[in-house]
Design a protein around this motif. Structure first.
Motif, PDB file in Angstrom:
ATOM      1  N   ASP A 299       0.827  -1.206   0.000  1.00 46.33           N
ATOM      2  CA  ASP A 299       0.000   0.000   0.000  1.00 46.33           C
ATOM      3  C   ASP A 299       0.863   1.259   0.000  1.00 46.33           C
TER       4      ASP A 299
ATOM      5  N   GLN B 280       2.357   1.594  -3.434  1.00 48.30           N
ATOM      6  CA  GLN B 280       1.340   2.033  -4.392  1.00 48.30           C
ATOM      7  C   GLN B 280       1.159   3.544  -4.324  1.00 48.30           C
ATOM      8  N   ARG B 281       1.063   4.080  -3.118  1.00 51.28           N
ATOM      9  CA  ARG B 281       0.922   5.535  -2.974  1.00 51.28           C
ATOM     10  C   ARG B 281       2.153   6.258  -3.513  1.00 51.28           C
TER      11      ARG B 281
ATOM     12  N   VAL C 132       4.225   5.204  -5.899  1.00 48.53           N
ATOM     13  CA  VAL C 132       4.231   5.127  -7.363  1.00 48.53           C
ATOM     14  C   VAL C 132       3.215   6.094  -7.947  1.00 48.53           C
ATOM     15  N   GLN C 133       2.011   6.116  -7.381  1.00 55.40           N
ATOM     16  CA  GLN C 133       0.973   7.012  -7.898  1.00 55.40           C
ATOM     17  C   GLN C 133       1.351   8.476  -7.696  1.00 55.40           C
TER      18      GLN C 133
ATOM     19  N   ARG D 135       1.241   8.275 -17.250  1.00 53.74           N
ATOM     20  CA  ARG D 135       0.667   6.973 -16.902  1.00 53.74           C
ATOM     21  C   ARG D 135       0.096   6.288 -18.135  1.00 53.74           C
TER      22      ARG D 135
ATOM     23  N   TRP E 290       5.910  -1.047 -12.741  1.00 55.29           N
ATOM     24  CA  TRP E 290       5.417  -0.446 -11.491  1.00 55.29           C
ATOM     25  C   TRP E 290       4.148   0.352 -11.745  1.00 55.29           C
ATOM     26  N   ASN E 291       4.087   1.032 -12.887  1.00 48.56           N
ATOM     27  CA  ASN E 291       2.896   1.805 -13.225  1.00 48.56           C
ATOM     28  C   ASN E 291       1.674   0.892 -13.364  1.00 48.56           C
TER      29      ASN E 291
ATOM     30  N   TRP F 158       1.411  -2.121 -12.018  1.00 48.57           N
ATOM     31  CA  TRP F 158       1.209  -2.745 -10.703  1.00 48.57           C
ATOM     32  C   TRP F 158       0.353  -1.870  -9.794  1.00 48.57           C
ATOM     33  N   ALA F 159       0.565  -0.563  -9.830  1.00 47.52           N
ATOM     34  CA  ALA F 159      -0.154   0.338  -8.924  1.00 47.52           C
ATOM     35  C   ALA F 159      -1.648   0.390  -9.210  1.00 47.52           C
TER      36      ALA F 159
ATOM     37  N   ARG G 249      -5.719  -5.789  -4.893  1.00 44.67           N
ATOM     38  CA  ARG G 249      -4.790  -6.076  -3.799  1.00 44.67           C
ATOM     39  C   ARG G 249      -4.160  -7.459  -3.917  1.00 44.67           C
TER      40      ARG G 249
ATOM     41  N   ARG H 193      -1.576  -7.298  -6.523  1.00 46.98           N
ATOM     42  CA  ARG H 193      -0.402  -6.530  -6.095  1.00 46.98           C
ATOM     43  C   ARG H 193       0.519  -7.358  -5.210  1.00 46.98           C
TER      44      ARG H 193
END
Length: 283
Positions: free
Chosen positions: A19, A22-23, A25-26, A35, A94-95, A97-98, A102, A105
């Motif tokens: 988590d 993810q934050r 990467v975003q 993106r 990674w893009n 994946w985000a 869940r 991921r």
């Protein structure tokens, strides 16, 4: 192996790290344009699996060349090519994946970890070769190939078992019978509004502009989101439907993906109007 992968899918302990990543990467890839480019929207196909062919091909080639006498320079060049090309492929990965669910991921996190180990070993192999330590370079390269191979196995599990970045709507086509299917009277369809109907057991999306009616599969190809509950937006001069779940956008007149995280176009069914009645069939 099946039991291990099931445990990884259910390993909620990975969520604390996942988590946060993810934050991160975003937050780092905050530009919609960036993106979309990394998802492969411009290509109409996920970009990451296409990009990984370069490092994987270079590293496998290096492993073969390392078995031949007098090919140190060629092997070094191949290891270098694979190491450098793995970096943009990793960013695209990674893009993607985000934007996964869940459980996906969790597998993706281990997939990325294995690839990071592989990339690190290959970087060490390249450094050793450039310093004349070719024996060490070969050993590190074979270890790196083993780690990358494990990561590739997990990547295959993500795609083929968990359906990551695979079109989730395409299987609906197999549930639609042959021939033309009636969807209602043209006069009953409101202008420029989303309407859902069913063909056999499949939900489809109708959108009318004048006397032209577009019919698309209603499930979003990204994560099966209900496009019928989305909104219509004008994007680059075209009416598009935006998925309410993750924001993927598709042109209503042709199904082309405009914004990710979806990278696949949505399926559009051929239509016709017969005696005032809208009909659609399989492509």
């Amino acid at each position: 192996m099946r039991r291990l992968l099931t445990k990884l899918e259910q390993a909620s302990g990975l969520d604390r790290v996942g988590d946060r990543l993810q934050r991160a990467v975003q937050g780092t890839l905050s530009s919609q344009r960036v993106r979309d480019a990394l998802h492969g929207v411009w290509l109409g196909h996920p970009l990451h699996p296409a990009m990984v062919q370069v490092p994987v091909g270079a590293w496998i080639s290096a492993a073969m060349v390392d078995l031949l006498p007098g090919q140190r320079r060629a092997a070094t060049a191949l290891v270098g090519l694979g190491t450098v090309s793995a970096l943009p492929a990793a960013v695209a990965g990674w893009n993607d994946w985000a934007a996964l669910s869940r459980d996906q991921r969790r597998i993706g996190l281990v997939h990325a970890g294995a690839n990071v180990v592989g990339l690190t070993l290959y970087a060490g192999s390249l450094a050793a070769r450039l310093n004349g330590r070719h024996g060490l370079g070969r050993a590190l390269a074979y270890l790196g190939l083993s780690a990358a191979g494990g990561g590739a196995y997990l990547g295959g599990h993500l795609a083929y078992k968990q359906g990551a970045q695979v079109s989730q709507s395409i299987s609906d086509l197999h549930l639609i019978g042959d021939g033309w299917h009636a969807l209602g009277e043209l006069s009953s369809l409101p202008q420029r509004e989303l309407v859902t109907r069913r063909i056999d057991d499949v939900s489809v999306l109708l959108y009318r502009q004048g006397d032209d009616v577009s019919v698309l599969l209603e499930r979003c190809p990204h994560q099966s989101g209900p496009l019928g509950e989305g909104e219509v937006r004008q994007i680059d001069g075209h009416a598009c439907v935006v998925c309410p779940w993750h924001g993927s956008a598709f042109r209503l007149d042709g199904g082309e993906v405009v914004h990710g995280p979806a990278a696949n176009d949505q399926v559009v069914l051929p239509t016709r109007v017969v005696a005032g009645r809208v009909e659609a069939r399989l492509p």
